[in-house]
Design an enzyme around this catalytic site. Structure first.
Site, PDB file in Angstrom:
ATOM      1  N   LYS A  53       0.837  -1.210   0.000  1.00 13.08           N
ATOM      2  CA  LYS A  53       0.000   0.000   0.000  1.00 13.08           C
ATOM      3  C   LYS A  53       0.869   1.257   0.000  1.00 13.08           C
ATOM      4  O   LYS A  53       0.563   2.228  -0.684  1.00 13.08           O
ATOM      5  CB  LYS A  53      -0.948  -0.020   1.213  1.00 13.08           C
ATOM      6  CG  LYS A  53      -2.085  -1.028   1.035  1.00 13.08           C
ATOM      7  CD  LYS A  53      -2.880  -1.285   2.308  1.00 13.08           C
ATOM      8  CE  LYS A  53      -3.863  -2.432   2.067  1.00 13.08           C
ATOM      9  NZ  LYS A  53      -4.619  -2.831   3.254  1.00 13.08           N
ATOM     10  N   GLN A  97      -4.794  -1.381   9.421  1.00 16.68           N
ATOM     11  CA  GLN A  97      -4.684  -2.709   8.820  1.00 16.68           C
ATOM     12  C   GLN A  97      -5.324  -3.765   9.730  1.00 16.68           C
ATOM     13  O   GLN A  97      -5.025  -3.826  10.921  1.00 16.68           O
ATOM     14  CB  GLN A  97      -3.204  -3.044   8.567  1.00 16.68           C
ATOM     15  CG  GLN A  97      -2.994  -4.352   7.849  1.00 16.68           C
ATOM     16  CD  GLN A  97      -3.514  -4.334   6.410  1.00 16.68           C
ATOM     17  OE1 GLN A  97      -3.375  -3.361   5.689  1.00 16.68           O
ATOM     18  NE2 GLN A  97      -4.128  -5.433   5.992  1.00 16.68           N
ATOM     19  N   ASP A 120     -10.835   2.979   3.495  1.00 20.20           N
ATOM     20  CA  ASP A 120     -11.130   1.542   3.335  1.00 20.20           C
ATOM     21  C   ASP A 120     -12.632   1.317   3.128  1.00 20.20           C
ATOM     22  O   ASP A 120     -13.047   0.252   2.669  1.00 20.20           O
ATOM     23  CB  ASP A 120     -10.677   0.769   4.592  1.00 20.20           C
ATOM     24  CG  ASP A 120      -9.518  -0.174   4.317  1.00 20.20           C
ATOM     25  OD1 ASP A 120      -9.209  -0.406   3.124  1.00 20.20           O
ATOM     26  OD2 ASP A 120      -8.925  -0.689   5.287  1.00 20.20           O
TER      27      ASP A 120
END
Ligand code: NAP
Length: 285
Positions: A53, A97, A120
């Site tokens: 990422k 995460q 997200d």
């Protein structure tokens, strides 16, 4: 019949180039789109994902910061750190995460992220916005699947889409996105009876289960579009999806490979969401 391949790598590359162009335009106006990624603990897969990422972001001109914390971090400390990032005007996107260490409540942590920085798309506010058709961040994996359908010029209106899987991050948002494009949607899960009778009616099938060979050739209508979200390992330890690719490709009209299908698109859509977060903020100015 041999299905046409939907090349996730190629489409993701195109999307990254678009993001890079728009990022450059923002930078020219003094705005640097910035993503903060938080990783707690030592999960090896998470370390790989977060590294990807960061690399994807920097390659497209976004600024990405990876904050790593030990397993011993308390939930209160994590929530306080997210609050600080929420208040920081130089940070446009925040990603925590998952999975988090067991002593943390992932739901509570995600809900602490400001919805305006929830790149997200996992916050309840983002899920609600998708549900009622309001602007908001879409979860990257189903968003990437929609981009693939758009890229092949597939008109979903009136088509029957069958989504296998009903998780909050893939199956459910996928179904809502397909519905928004006027497909008739069936959602299947582990208690679904006679899955084959449903998939055989489908013009579009999205498999998001996490089990090999959930979708075999006898379950697919000739010409259907098959999107494989699954990530599994075969007997040789190689990455594979939920779909029996070698057989299904002889029946389907379009098919995504694993690897090289949904995976790179998920990564690309995180960049798109981060860019949108920065652009939204720049419009507010
Ligand atoms: P998940 O939370 O475990 O959900 C799996 C879903 O599959 C559940 O809804 C489950 O039903 C359903 N299911 C299980 N067995 C089934 C069966 N035999 N028939 C029909 N449905 C069945 O997984 P997820 O997070 O959605 O991820 C799904 C897969 O996609 C995994 O392999 C994951 O690694 C992969 N993935 C890939 C990407 C990518 O970028 N390529 C991104 C995210 C996820 P119940 O709800 O009844 O339990």
């Amino acid at each position: 019949m041999t299905a046409q391949l939907i090349d996730g790598n190629a489409l993701a590359k195109k999307i990254r180039a678009e993001v890079a162009g728009r990022t450059q335009a923002l930078r020219a106006r003094g705005i640097v789109p910035a993503l903060s990624i938080i990783l707690v603990g030592e999960d090896p897969a998470s370390q790989v994902y977060t590294r990807h990422k960061v690399n994807d972001s920097t390659e497209t001109g976004l600024q990405a910061t990876l904050e790593r914390y030990p397993d011993s971090m308390t939930e209160a400390e994590l929530l306080a750190r997210i609050d600080t990032l929420n208040e920081d005007p130089a940070v446009h996107g925040i990603l925590v995460q998952l999975p988090l260490p067991r002593h943390m409540n992932a739901h509570k942590v995600i809900e602490t992220i400001s919805p305006s920085k929830d790149v997200d798309g996992f916050h309840v506010a983002s899920a609600g916005a998708l549900m009622v058709g309001q602007p908001g961040f879409w979860p990257c994996t189903p968003y990437g699947c929609m981009k693939m359908l758009e890229d092949i010029g597939y008109d979903l209106k009136g088509r029957h889409a069958v989504v296998i899987g009903r998780s909050n991050i893939v199956g459910k948002p996928m179904a809502l996105m397909l519905l928004q494009k006027n497909a008739t949607v069936t959602i299947c899960h582990s208690a679904t009876q006679d899955l084959k009778s449903l998939t055989l009616q489908a013009d579009v099938i999205v498999a998001a289960v996490g089990k090999r060979n959930v979708l075999t050739a006898d379950m697919v209508k000739p010409g259907a579009v098959v999107i494989d979200v699954g990530m599994n390992r075969n007997d040789e330890g190689k990455l594979c999806g939920d779909v029996d690719f070698d057989a299904v490709k002889n029946v389907a009209g379009w098919i995504t490979p694993v690897p090289g299908g949904v995976g790179p698109m998920t990564r690309a859509m995180l960049l798109v969401n981060t860019l949108h977060a920065a652009e939204a903020l720049s419009v507010e100015r």
